[in-house]
Enzyme design. Structure first.
Site, PDB file in Angstrom:
ATOM      1  N   ASN A   1       0.908  -1.083  -0.149  1.00 29.83           N
ATOM      2  CA  ASN A   1      -0.046  -0.088  -0.166  1.00 29.83           C
ATOM      3  C   ASN A   1       0.741   1.311   0.030  1.00 29.83           C
ATOM      4  O   ASN A   1       0.480   2.155  -0.621  1.00 29.83           O
ATOM      5  CB  ASN A   1      -0.903   0.083   1.182  1.00 29.83           C
ATOM      6  CG  ASN A   1      -0.488  -0.178   2.545  1.00 29.83           C
ATOM      7  OD1 ASN A   1       0.581  -0.667   2.711  1.00 29.83           O
ATOM      8  ND2 ASN A   1      -1.064   0.470   3.499  1.00 29.83           N
TER       9      ASN A   1
ATOM     10  N   SER B   1      -0.875  -8.010   7.242  1.00 27.47           N
ATOM     11  CA  SER B   1      -1.861  -8.176   7.722  1.00 27.47           C
ATOM     12  C   SER B   1      -1.382  -8.863   9.261  1.00 27.47           C
ATOM     13  O   SER B   1      -0.528  -9.407   9.496  1.00 27.47           O
ATOM     14  CB  SER B   1      -2.820  -9.271   6.936  1.00 27.47           C
ATOM     15  OG  SER B   1      -1.873 -10.568   6.859  1.00 27.47           O
ATOM     16  N   THR B   2      -2.622  -8.928  10.030  1.00 31.60           N
ATOM     17  CA  THR B   2      -2.368  -9.420  11.416  1.00 31.60           C
ATOM     18  C   THR B   2      -2.097 -10.972  11.270  1.00 31.60           C
ATOM     19  O   THR B   2      -1.451 -11.338  12.159  1.00 31.60           O
ATOM     20  CB  THR B   2      -3.568  -9.006  12.234  1.00 31.60           C
ATOM     21  OG1 THR B   2      -3.641  -7.574  12.357  1.00 31.60           O
ATOM     22  CG2 THR B   2      -3.413  -9.633  13.682  1.00 31.60           C
TER      23      THR B   2
ATOM     24  N   GLU C   1       3.961  -4.249  12.234  1.00 30.31           N
ATOM     25  CA  GLU C   1       2.803  -3.141  12.093  1.00 30.31           C
ATOM     26  C   GLU C   1       1.787  -4.038  11.174  1.00 30.31           C
ATOM     27  O   GLU C   1       1.993  -4.190  10.141  1.00 30.31           O
ATOM     28  CB  GLU C   1       3.689  -2.164  11.334  1.00 30.31           C
ATOM     29  CG  GLU C   1       2.697  -0.519  11.678  1.00 30.31           C
ATOM     30  CD  GLU C   1       1.504  -0.452  10.656  1.00 30.31           C
ATOM     31  OE1 GLU C   1       0.414  -0.871  11.097  1.00 30.31           O
ATOM     32  OE2 GLU C   1       1.579  -0.229   9.444  1.00 30.31           O
TER      33      GLU C   1
ATOM     34  N   GLU D   1       7.809   2.005  15.172  1.00 31.17           N
ATOM     35  CA  GLU D   1       8.646   2.613  14.264  1.00 31.17           C
ATOM     36  C   GLU D   1       8.775   4.205  14.148  1.00 31.17           C
ATOM     37  O   GLU D   1       7.977   4.944  14.983  1.00 31.17           O
ATOM     38  CB  GLU D   1       8.093   2.154  12.824  1.00 31.17           C
ATOM     39  CG  GLU D   1       8.326   0.506  12.757  1.00 31.17           C
ATOM     40  CD  GLU D   1       7.796   0.099  11.261  1.00 31.17           C
ATOM     41  OE1 GLU D   1       8.557  -0.361  10.493  1.00 31.17           O
ATOM     42  OE2 GLU D   1       6.711   0.358  10.890  1.00 31.17           O
TER      43      GLU D   1
ATOM     44  N   VAL E   1      -0.920 -12.779   9.090  1.00 30.67           N
ATOM     45  CA  VAL E   1       0.538 -13.066   8.459  1.00 30.67           C
ATOM     46  C   VAL E   1       1.260 -12.698   9.589  1.00 30.67           C
ATOM     47  O   VAL E   1       2.565 -13.456   9.760  1.00 30.67           O
ATOM     48  CB  VAL E   1       0.835 -12.418   7.213  1.00 30.67           C
ATOM     49  CG1 VAL E   1       2.302 -12.766   6.892  1.00 30.67           C
ATOM     50  CG2 VAL E   1      -0.120 -13.051   6.093  1.00 30.67           C
TER      51      VAL E   1
ATOM     52  N   CYS F   1      -3.534   1.194   6.689  1.00 36.66           N
ATOM     53  CA  CYS F   1      -3.906   0.660   8.195  1.00 36.66           C
ATOM     54  C   CYS F   1      -4.214   1.761   8.926  1.00 36.66           C
ATOM     55  O   CYS F   1      -5.216   1.440   9.941  1.00 36.66           O
ATOM     56  CB  CYS F   1      -2.557  -0.135   8.575  1.00 36.66           C
ATOM     57  SG  CYS F   1      -1.061   0.833   8.565  1.00 36.66           S
TER      58      CYS F   1
END
Length: 454
Positions: free
Chosen positions: A131, A208-209, A229, A432, A211, A263
Protein backbone atom coordinates in the site's frame (compact mmCIF):
# COMPACT_ATOMS: atom_id res chain seq x y z
CA UNK A 1 13.97 -18.57 -11.32
CA UNK A 2 10.32 -17.59 -11.56
CA UNK A 3 8.99 -14.15 -12.47
CA UNK A 4 5.96 -11.99 -11.81
CA UNK A 5 4.15 -9.43 -13.94
CA UNK A 6 3.73 -5.95 -12.51
CA UNK A 7 0.47 -4.28 -13.55
CA UNK A 8 -0.64 -0.63 -13.67
CA UNK A 9 -3.84 -0.64 -11.58
CA UNK A 10 -5.28 2.40 -13.37
CA UNK A 11 -5.00 0.88 -16.86
CA UNK A 12 -4.54 -2.87 -16.22
CA UNK A 13 -1.53 -2.76 -18.56
CA UNK A 14 1.57 -4.84 -17.79
CA UNK A 15 4.43 -2.52 -16.81
CA UNK A 16 7.27 -5.03 -16.58
CA UNK A 17 8.25 -8.47 -15.34
CA UNK A 18 10.27 -8.91 -12.14
CA UNK A 19 12.38 -11.98 -11.36
CA UNK A 20 11.50 -13.64 -8.04
CA UNK A 21 14.35 -14.98 -5.95
CA UNK A 22 14.58 -18.45 -4.44
CA UNK A 23 15.89 -19.59 -1.06
CA UNK A 24 19.43 -20.07 -2.36
CA UNK A 25 19.56 -16.48 -3.57
CA UNK A 26 18.36 -15.25 -0.18
CA UNK A 27 21.02 -17.27 1.62
CA UNK A 28 23.70 -15.82 -0.65
CA UNK A 29 22.38 -12.28 -0.06
CA UNK A 30 22.39 -12.72 3.71
CA UNK A 31 25.98 -14.00 3.66
CA UNK A 32 27.11 -10.99 1.65
CA UNK A 33 25.09 -8.64 3.88
CA UNK A 34 26.76 -10.04 7.00
CA UNK A 35 30.21 -9.27 5.60
CA UNK A 36 29.16 -5.79 4.50
CA UNK A 37 27.63 -5.10 7.92
CA UNK A 38 30.88 -5.81 9.73
CA UNK A 39 32.70 -3.31 7.52
CA UNK A 40 29.88 -0.75 7.89
CA UNK A 41 29.90 -1.02 11.70
CA UNK A 42 33.67 -0.46 11.76
CA UNK A 43 33.35 2.88 9.97
CA UNK A 44 33.54 6.04 12.03
CA UNK A 45 30.11 7.37 13.03
CA UNK A 46 30.68 10.53 11.01
CA UNK A 47 31.40 8.44 7.90
CA UNK A 48 28.19 6.46 8.27
CA UNK A 49 26.25 9.68 8.83
CA UNK A 50 27.72 11.18 5.67
CA UNK A 51 26.83 8.05 3.69
CA UNK A 52 23.18 8.31 4.76
CA UNK A 53 23.10 12.00 3.89
CA UNK A 54 24.50 11.13 0.46
CA UNK A 55 21.74 8.53 0.04
CA UNK A 56 19.16 11.17 0.97
CA UNK A 57 20.63 13.59 -1.57
CA UNK A 58 20.44 11.03 -4.38
CA UNK A 59 16.82 10.27 -3.48
CA UNK A 60 16.10 14.00 -3.56
CA UNK A 61 17.55 14.21 -7.07
CA UNK A 62 15.19 11.43 -8.21
CA UNK A 63 11.93 12.58 -6.58
CA UNK A 64 10.14 12.96 -9.91
CA UNK A 65 11.29 9.56 -11.18
CA UNK A 66 10.30 7.75 -8.01
CA UNK A 67 6.92 9.48 -7.91
CA UNK A 68 6.15 8.60 -11.54
CA UNK A 69 7.12 5.00 -10.86
CA UNK A 70 4.75 4.86 -7.87
CA UNK A 71 1.91 6.38 -9.88
CA UNK A 72 2.35 3.69 -12.53
CA UNK A 73 2.88 0.74 -10.17
CA UNK A 74 0.55 1.61 -7.29
CA UNK A 75 -2.00 4.04 -8.72
CA UNK A 76 -1.17 6.71 -6.17
CA UNK A 77 -2.15 10.24 -7.24
CA UNK A 78 0.88 12.16 -8.43
CA UNK A 79 0.79 14.71 -5.62
CA UNK A 80 0.71 11.96 -3.01
CA UNK A 81 3.49 10.03 -4.75
CA UNK A 82 5.73 13.10 -4.80
CA UNK A 83 5.14 13.55 -1.07
CA UNK A 84 6.03 9.89 -0.49
CA UNK A 85 9.32 10.17 -2.38
CA UNK A 86 10.17 13.32 -0.43
CA UNK A 87 9.29 11.49 2.77
CA UNK A 88 11.90 8.81 2.00
CA UNK A 89 14.49 11.56 1.64
CA UNK A 90 13.39 13.18 4.90
CA UNK A 91 13.50 9.90 6.83
CA UNK A 92 17.03 9.23 5.61
CA UNK A 93 18.06 12.77 6.48
CA UNK A 94 16.51 12.47 9.97
CA UNK A 95 18.28 9.20 10.79
CA UNK A 96 21.59 10.36 9.32
CA UNK A 97 22.00 12.12 12.69
CA UNK A 98 21.84 8.78 14.53
CA UNK A 99 25.39 7.39 14.11
CA UNK A 100 26.94 10.35 15.91
CA UNK A 101 24.28 10.42 18.64
CA UNK A 102 23.77 6.73 19.46
CA UNK A 103 25.21 7.20 22.93
CA UNK A 104 25.44 4.65 25.69
CA UNK A 105 25.46 5.39 29.41
CA UNK A 106 27.93 5.55 32.26
CA UNK A 107 26.23 4.06 35.32
CA UNK A 108 27.56 4.76 38.83
CA UNK A 109 28.56 1.49 40.54
CA UNK A 110 30.87 0.46 43.38
CA UNK A 111 34.34 -0.86 42.61
CA UNK A 112 34.71 0.24 39.04
CA UNK A 113 33.32 1.85 35.90
CA UNK A 114 30.14 0.59 34.22
CA UNK A 115 29.24 1.62 30.67
CA UNK A 116 26.69 0.50 28.08
CA UNK A 117 27.01 0.23 24.30
CA UNK A 118 24.27 0.07 21.69
CA UNK A 119 25.55 -2.73 19.47
CA UNK A 120 23.99 -3.33 16.02
CA UNK A 121 22.08 -6.58 15.61
CA UNK A 122 23.75 -7.55 12.32
CA UNK A 123 21.51 -8.33 9.34
CA UNK A 124 17.91 -7.09 9.51
CA UNK A 125 15.16 -8.47 7.26
CA UNK A 126 12.43 -6.01 6.26
CA UNK A 127 9.17 -7.21 4.67
CA UNK A 128 7.04 -4.39 3.27
CA UNK A 129 3.40 -4.20 2.08
CA UNK A 130 1.96 -3.03 -1.22
CA UNK A 131 0.00 0.00 0.00
CA UNK A 132 2.85 2.46 0.71
CA UNK A 133 5.91 0.77 -0.81
CA UNK A 134 8.48 3.56 -0.57
CA UNK A 135 7.60 5.12 2.74
CA UNK A 136 7.21 1.96 4.80
CA UNK A 137 10.44 0.58 3.34
CA UNK A 138 12.28 3.69 4.52
CA UNK A 139 10.81 3.34 8.02
CA UNK A 140 12.66 0.02 8.24
CA UNK A 141 15.89 0.44 6.33
CA UNK A 142 16.82 4.00 7.38
CA UNK A 143 16.99 3.52 11.18
CA UNK A 144 18.39 0.00 10.77
CA UNK A 145 21.28 1.25 8.63
CA UNK A 146 21.76 4.22 10.94
CA UNK A 147 22.20 1.86 13.89
CA UNK A 148 24.99 0.01 12.07
CA UNK A 149 23.10 -2.92 10.54
CA UNK A 150 22.84 -4.35 7.04
CA UNK A 151 19.37 -4.69 5.51
CA UNK A 152 17.79 -7.25 3.20
CA UNK A 153 14.36 -6.08 2.07
CA UNK A 154 11.51 -7.98 0.42
CA UNK A 155 9.02 -5.70 -1.32
CA UNK A 156 5.42 -6.76 -1.96
CA UNK A 157 4.98 -8.72 -5.19
CA UNK A 158 2.35 -6.31 -6.56
CA UNK A 159 4.37 -3.12 -6.00
CA UNK A 160 8.13 -3.73 -6.04
CA UNK A 161 9.33 -1.10 -8.50
CA UNK A 162 10.09 1.93 -6.31
CA UNK A 163 11.82 -0.21 -3.69
CA UNK A 164 14.00 -1.84 -6.33
CA UNK A 165 14.90 1.63 -7.57
CA UNK A 166 15.76 2.79 -4.03
CA UNK A 167 18.19 -0.10 -3.77
CA UNK A 168 19.87 1.08 -6.96
CA UNK A 169 19.97 4.67 -5.69
CA UNK A 170 21.68 3.54 -2.48
CA UNK A 171 24.39 2.00 -4.62
CA UNK A 172 24.66 5.17 -6.72
CA UNK A 173 25.08 7.14 -3.49
CA UNK A 174 28.13 5.05 -2.60
CA UNK A 175 26.74 2.50 -0.15
CA UNK A 176 28.17 -1.00 -0.46
CA UNK A 177 25.69 -2.84 -2.73
CA UNK A 178 25.72 -5.74 -0.26
CA UNK A 179 24.78 -3.49 2.68
CA UNK A 180 21.25 -2.73 1.48
CA UNK A 181 19.78 -5.37 -0.82
CA UNK A 182 16.27 -5.47 -2.28
CA UNK A 183 15.18 -9.09 -2.82
CA UNK A 184 11.93 -9.47 -4.80
CA UNK A 185 10.11 -12.74 -4.21
CA UNK A 186 7.15 -14.51 -2.75
CA UNK A 187 6.37 -14.09 0.91
CA UNK A 188 6.28 -17.86 1.29
CA UNK A 189 9.84 -18.05 -0.05
CA UNK A 190 11.85 -14.89 0.61
CA UNK A 191 9.86 -13.65 3.60
CA UNK A 192 9.76 -17.08 5.17
CA UNK A 193 13.52 -17.41 4.76
CA UNK A 194 14.06 -14.12 6.58
CA UNK A 195 12.15 -15.67 9.48
CA UNK A 196 14.01 -18.99 9.48
CA UNK A 197 17.53 -17.86 8.54
CA UNK A 198 19.75 -17.79 11.65
CA UNK A 199 21.82 -14.98 10.16
CA UNK A 200 18.85 -12.59 10.02
CA UNK A 201 18.75 -11.23 13.55
CA UNK A 202 15.50 -9.26 13.31
CA UNK A 203 12.43 -9.20 11.05
CA UNK A 204 10.43 -6.03 10.49
CA UNK A 205 7.05 -6.90 9.00
CA UNK A 206 4.21 -4.66 7.87
CA UNK A 207 1.06 -6.37 6.63
CA UNK A 208 -1.98 -8.27 7.79
CA UNK A 209 -2.42 -9.38 11.38
CA UNK A 210 -2.90 -12.97 10.18
CA UNK A 211 0.50 -13.09 8.48
CA UNK A 212 2.10 -11.11 11.30
CA UNK A 213 1.06 -13.82 13.74
CA UNK A 214 2.86 -16.41 11.60
CA UNK A 215 5.98 -14.24 11.42
CA UNK A 216 5.97 -13.86 15.20
CA UNK A 217 5.45 -17.58 15.75
CA UNK A 218 8.22 -18.48 13.31
CA UNK A 219 10.65 -15.98 14.82
CA UNK A 220 10.10 -17.49 18.27
CA UNK A 221 12.00 -20.63 17.23
CA UNK A 222 15.22 -18.57 17.30
CA UNK A 223 14.06 -15.96 19.83
CA UNK A 224 14.40 -13.55 16.92
CA UNK A 225 13.45 -9.92 17.39
CA UNK A 226 10.42 -8.65 15.51
CA UNK A 227 8.69 -5.36 14.87
CA UNK A 228 5.14 -5.84 13.59
CA UNK A 229 2.91 -3.17 12.08
CA UNK A 230 -0.38 -4.91 11.35
CA UNK A 231 -4.06 -4.26 10.75
CA UNK A 232 -6.36 -1.51 11.90
CA UNK A 233 -10.02 -0.61 12.22
CA UNK A 234 -9.67 2.88 13.55
CA UNK A 235 -12.42 5.11 14.87
CA UNK A 236 -13.13 8.73 13.98
CA UNK A 237 -15.13 9.93 17.02
CA UNK A 238 -17.31 13.00 16.43
CA UNK A 239 -18.78 14.66 19.54
CA UNK A 240 -21.63 17.15 19.46
CA UNK A 241 -19.46 20.01 20.74
CA UNK A 242 -16.99 19.98 17.83
CA UNK A 243 -16.81 22.02 14.63
CA UNK A 244 -19.22 19.69 12.84
CA UNK A 245 -18.73 21.25 9.41
CA UNK A 246 -14.97 20.74 9.59
CA UNK A 247 -15.31 17.23 11.00
CA UNK A 248 -17.60 16.23 8.11
CA UNK A 249 -15.52 17.95 5.45
CA UNK A 250 -12.32 16.20 6.52
CA UNK A 251 -13.80 12.77 7.34
CA UNK A 252 -13.49 11.44 3.75
CA UNK A 253 -9.78 12.21 3.71
CA UNK A 254 -9.31 10.32 6.97
CA UNK A 255 -10.49 7.10 5.34
CA UNK A 256 -10.36 7.41 1.52
CA UNK A 257 -6.72 8.47 1.29
CA UNK A 258 -4.91 5.92 -0.92
CA UNK A 259 -8.34 4.48 -1.78
CA UNK A 260 -8.72 3.35 1.83
CA UNK A 261 -5.69 1.08 1.48
CA UNK A 262 -4.20 2.42 4.68
CA UNK A 263 -3.86 0.64 8.01
CA UNK A 264 -4.53 4.01 9.71
CA UNK A 265 -7.79 4.63 7.81
CA UNK A 266 -10.53 5.95 10.07
CA UNK A 267 -12.92 3.36 8.67
CA UNK A 268 -15.46 3.65 11.51
CA UNK A 269 -17.02 7.09 11.96
CA UNK A 270 -18.71 7.29 15.37
CA UNK A 271 -21.10 10.25 15.67
CA UNK A 272 -22.94 11.46 18.77
CA UNK A 273 -26.61 10.72 18.25
CA UNK A 274 -27.76 14.30 18.83
CA UNK A 275 -25.85 15.50 15.73
CA UNK A 276 -25.93 12.29 13.67
CA UNK A 277 -28.51 13.44 11.11
CA UNK A 278 -26.82 16.79 10.58
CA UNK A 279 -23.42 15.15 10.23
CA UNK A 280 -24.74 12.81 7.53
CA UNK A 281 -26.18 15.79 5.64
CA UNK A 282 -22.76 17.45 5.72
CA UNK A 283 -20.84 14.25 4.94
CA UNK A 284 -22.66 13.43 1.70
CA UNK A 285 -21.40 16.36 -0.41
CA UNK A 286 -17.92 15.89 1.06
CA UNK A 287 -17.85 12.24 -0.06
CA UNK A 288 -19.28 13.01 -3.47
CA UNK A 289 -16.71 15.76 -3.86
CA UNK A 290 -13.71 13.41 -3.60
CA UNK A 291 -11.99 13.54 -7.00
CA UNK A 292 -11.44 9.93 -8.11
CA UNK A 293 -9.65 9.36 -11.40
CA UNK A 294 -6.44 9.33 -13.41
CA UNK A 295 -3.59 9.31 -10.86
CA UNK A 296 -1.32 11.23 -13.24
CA UNK A 297 -3.65 14.26 -13.02
CA UNK A 298 -2.88 16.91 -10.41
CA UNK A 299 -6.51 17.35 -9.34
CA UNK A 300 -6.99 13.66 -8.54
CA UNK A 301 -7.42 12.89 -4.85
CA UNK A 302 -8.02 9.12 -5.01
CA UNK A 303 -6.79 6.52 -7.47
CA UNK A 304 -7.70 2.88 -8.09
CA UNK A 305 -7.39 -0.14 -5.87
CA UNK A 306 -4.11 -1.99 -6.30
CA UNK A 307 -5.24 -5.18 -8.09
CA UNK A 308 -8.18 -7.19 -9.38
CA UNK A 309 -8.09 -9.69 -6.46
CA UNK A 310 -8.14 -6.83 -3.99
CA UNK A 311 -10.99 -5.12 -5.87
CA UNK A 312 -12.99 -8.33 -5.55
CA UNK A 313 -12.25 -8.51 -1.82
CA UNK A 314 -13.43 -4.95 -1.22
CA UNK A 315 -16.51 -5.45 -3.42
CA UNK A 316 -17.59 -8.43 -1.32
CA UNK A 317 -18.32 -6.03 1.55
CA UNK A 318 -20.84 -4.05 -0.50
CA UNK A 319 -23.20 -6.65 -2.04
CA UNK A 320 -26.61 -5.84 -3.46
CA UNK A 321 -28.83 -4.77 -0.60
CA UNK A 322 -25.98 -3.42 1.54
CA UNK A 323 -26.98 -0.46 3.78
CA UNK A 324 -25.44 2.16 1.48
CA UNK A 325 -26.17 5.71 2.63
CA UNK A 326 -24.48 7.30 -0.39
CA UNK A 327 -21.49 6.86 -2.68
CA UNK A 328 -19.05 8.99 -4.57
CA UNK A 329 -18.07 8.46 -8.19
CA UNK A 330 -15.36 6.47 -9.95
CA UNK A 331 -14.30 6.05 -13.58
CA UNK A 332 -15.64 3.26 -15.73
CA UNK A 333 -13.58 1.17 -18.14
CA UNK A 334 -10.13 -0.34 -17.47
CA UNK A 335 -8.67 -0.04 -13.99
CA UNK A 336 -9.54 -1.31 -10.53
CA UNK A 337 -11.85 1.56 -9.60
CA UNK A 338 -14.12 1.61 -6.57
CA UNK A 339 -16.22 4.62 -5.54
CA UNK A 340 -16.02 6.08 -2.02
CA UNK A 341 -18.84 4.32 -0.16
CA UNK A 342 -20.62 5.15 3.10
CA UNK A 343 -22.51 2.40 4.95
CA UNK A 344 -24.87 2.63 7.94
CA UNK A 345 -24.88 -0.96 9.29
CA UNK A 346 -25.56 -2.44 12.70
CA UNK A 347 -22.69 -2.47 15.20
CA UNK A 348 -22.14 -6.21 14.80
CA UNK A 349 -21.94 -6.20 10.98
CA UNK A 350 -18.71 -7.50 9.46
CA UNK A 351 -18.17 -4.14 7.73
CA UNK A 352 -17.80 -2.71 11.26
CA UNK A 353 -15.48 -5.43 12.55
CA UNK A 354 -13.33 -6.44 9.53
CA UNK A 355 -10.49 -4.44 8.03
CA UNK A 356 -11.87 -3.88 4.52
CA UNK A 357 -8.78 -1.97 3.31
CA UNK A 358 -10.73 -0.06 0.68
CA UNK A 359 -12.78 3.13 0.28
CA UNK A 360 -15.66 1.88 2.43
CA UNK A 361 -16.58 3.56 5.71
CA UNK A 362 -19.25 2.75 8.28
CA UNK A 363 -21.06 5.45 10.27
CA UNK A 364 -22.48 4.52 13.68
CA UNK A 365 -24.31 6.67 16.26
CA UNK A 366 -23.31 6.70 19.94
CA UNK A 367 -25.06 8.07 23.01
CA UNK A 368 -22.45 9.57 25.31
CA UNK A 369 -18.73 9.65 26.05
CA UNK A 370 -18.68 6.25 27.74
CA UNK A 371 -20.54 4.68 24.82
CA UNK A 372 -18.13 6.26 22.34
CA UNK A 373 -15.10 4.88 24.17
CA UNK A 374 -16.62 1.41 24.49
CA UNK A 375 -17.51 1.36 20.79
CA UNK A 376 -14.09 2.64 19.72
CA UNK A 377 -12.38 -0.06 21.77
CA UNK A 378 -14.70 -2.86 20.61
CA UNK A 379 -12.14 -4.23 18.15
CA UNK A 380 -9.05 -6.46 18.32
CA UNK A 381 -7.12 -3.65 16.62
CA UNK A 382 -5.68 -0.46 18.09
CA UNK A 383 -3.60 1.48 15.60
CA UNK A 384 -4.91 5.00 15.15
CA UNK A 385 -7.96 7.22 15.43
CA UNK A 386 -9.34 10.73 15.65
CA UNK A 387 -11.32 12.62 18.27
CA UNK A 388 -13.37 15.68 17.36
CA UNK A 389 -14.32 17.91 20.28
CA UNK A 390 -13.75 21.50 21.41
CA UNK A 391 -13.71 20.41 25.06
CA UNK A 392 -10.10 20.08 26.17
CA UNK A 393 -10.92 17.92 29.19
CA UNK A 394 -12.99 15.55 27.05
CA UNK A 395 -10.20 15.37 24.48
CA UNK A 396 -7.75 14.37 27.20
CA UNK A 397 -10.09 11.83 28.83
CA UNK A 398 -11.01 10.14 25.56
CA UNK A 399 -7.49 10.11 24.11
CA UNK A 400 -6.24 8.37 27.26
CA UNK A 401 -9.14 5.89 27.24
CA UNK A 402 -9.05 4.84 23.58
CA UNK A 403 -6.77 1.82 23.09
CA UNK A 404 -4.72 2.96 20.11
CA UNK A 405 -1.12 3.87 19.49
CA UNK A 406 -1.64 7.03 17.41
CA UNK A 407 -4.46 9.49 18.00
CA UNK A 408 -5.26 12.92 16.62
CA UNK A 409 -7.54 15.53 18.14
CA UNK A 410 -9.43 17.63 15.58
CA UNK A 411 -7.32 16.24 12.74
CA UNK A 412 -6.49 12.97 11.00
CA UNK A 413 -2.71 13.06 11.27
CA UNK A 414 -1.05 9.72 12.06
CA UNK A 415 2.51 9.58 10.83
CA UNK A 416 5.44 11.93 11.27
CA UNK A 417 8.97 10.62 10.91
CA UNK A 418 10.05 12.34 14.14
CA UNK A 419 7.33 10.77 16.34
CA UNK A 420 6.78 7.09 17.22
CA UNK A 421 4.30 5.01 15.23
CA UNK A 422 2.76 1.65 16.11
CA UNK A 423 -0.28 -0.10 17.49
CA UNK A 424 -1.93 -1.55 20.56
CA UNK A 425 -3.42 -5.05 20.74
CA UNK A 426 -3.40 -6.95 17.41
CA UNK A 427 -2.29 -3.88 15.46
CA UNK A 428 1.32 -4.66 16.14
CA UNK A 429 4.36 -4.94 18.33
CA UNK A 430 7.05 -2.32 18.82
CA UNK A 431 7.32 1.18 17.40
CA UNK A 432 8.72 2.61 14.20
CA UNK A 433 9.92 6.17 13.50
CA UNK A 434 10.66 8.79 16.12
CA UNK A 435 14.00 9.47 17.78
CA UNK A 436 14.18 6.08 19.50
CA UNK A 437 13.62 3.85 16.44
CA UNK A 438 17.33 3.10 15.88
CA UNK A 439 17.54 1.64 19.39
CA UNK A 440 15.13 -1.12 18.34
CA UNK A 441 17.83 -2.26 15.90
CA UNK A 442 20.46 -2.60 18.64
CA UNK A 443 21.29 -4.76 21.62
CA UNK A 444 22.35 -3.12 24.88
CA UNK A 445 25.75 -4.36 25.98
CA UNK A 446 26.81 -3.67 29.56
CA UNK A 447 30.55 -3.67 30.40
CA UNK A 448 32.02 -3.37 33.91
CA UNK A 449 35.65 -2.33 34.37
CA UNK A 450 37.01 -3.22 37.82
CA UNK A 451 39.27 -0.57 39.37
CA UNK A 452 42.00 -1.57 41.79
CA UNK A 453 42.01 0.48 44.94
CA UNK A 454 45.30 2.08 45.97
Amino acid sequence: MTSSQVVNPATEEVLTTVDLLDVGAVDDAVARAAAAQRAWARQAPAERAAALRAFAAVVDAHIDELAALEVANSGHPIGQAEWEAGHVRDVLQFYSATPERLSGKQIPVAGGLDVTFNEPLGVVGVITPWNFPMTIAAWGFAPALAAGNAVVLKPAEWTPLTTIRLGELANEAGLDPDLFQVLPGKGSVVGERFVTHPGVRKVVFTGSTEVGMRVMAGASAQVKRVTLELGGKSANIVFDDCDLERAAATAPYGVFDNAGQDCCARSRILVQRSVYDRFMELLEPAVKGVAVGDPTTRDTEMGPLVSRPHWESVSSYVPDGAPVAFRGSAPSGPGFWFPPTVLTPQRTDRTVTDEIFGPVVTVLPFDDEADAIALANDTPYGLSGSIWTDNLSRAMRVSRAVEAGNLSVNSHSSVRYNTPFGGFKQSGLGRELGPDAPLSFTETKNVFFAIEEL
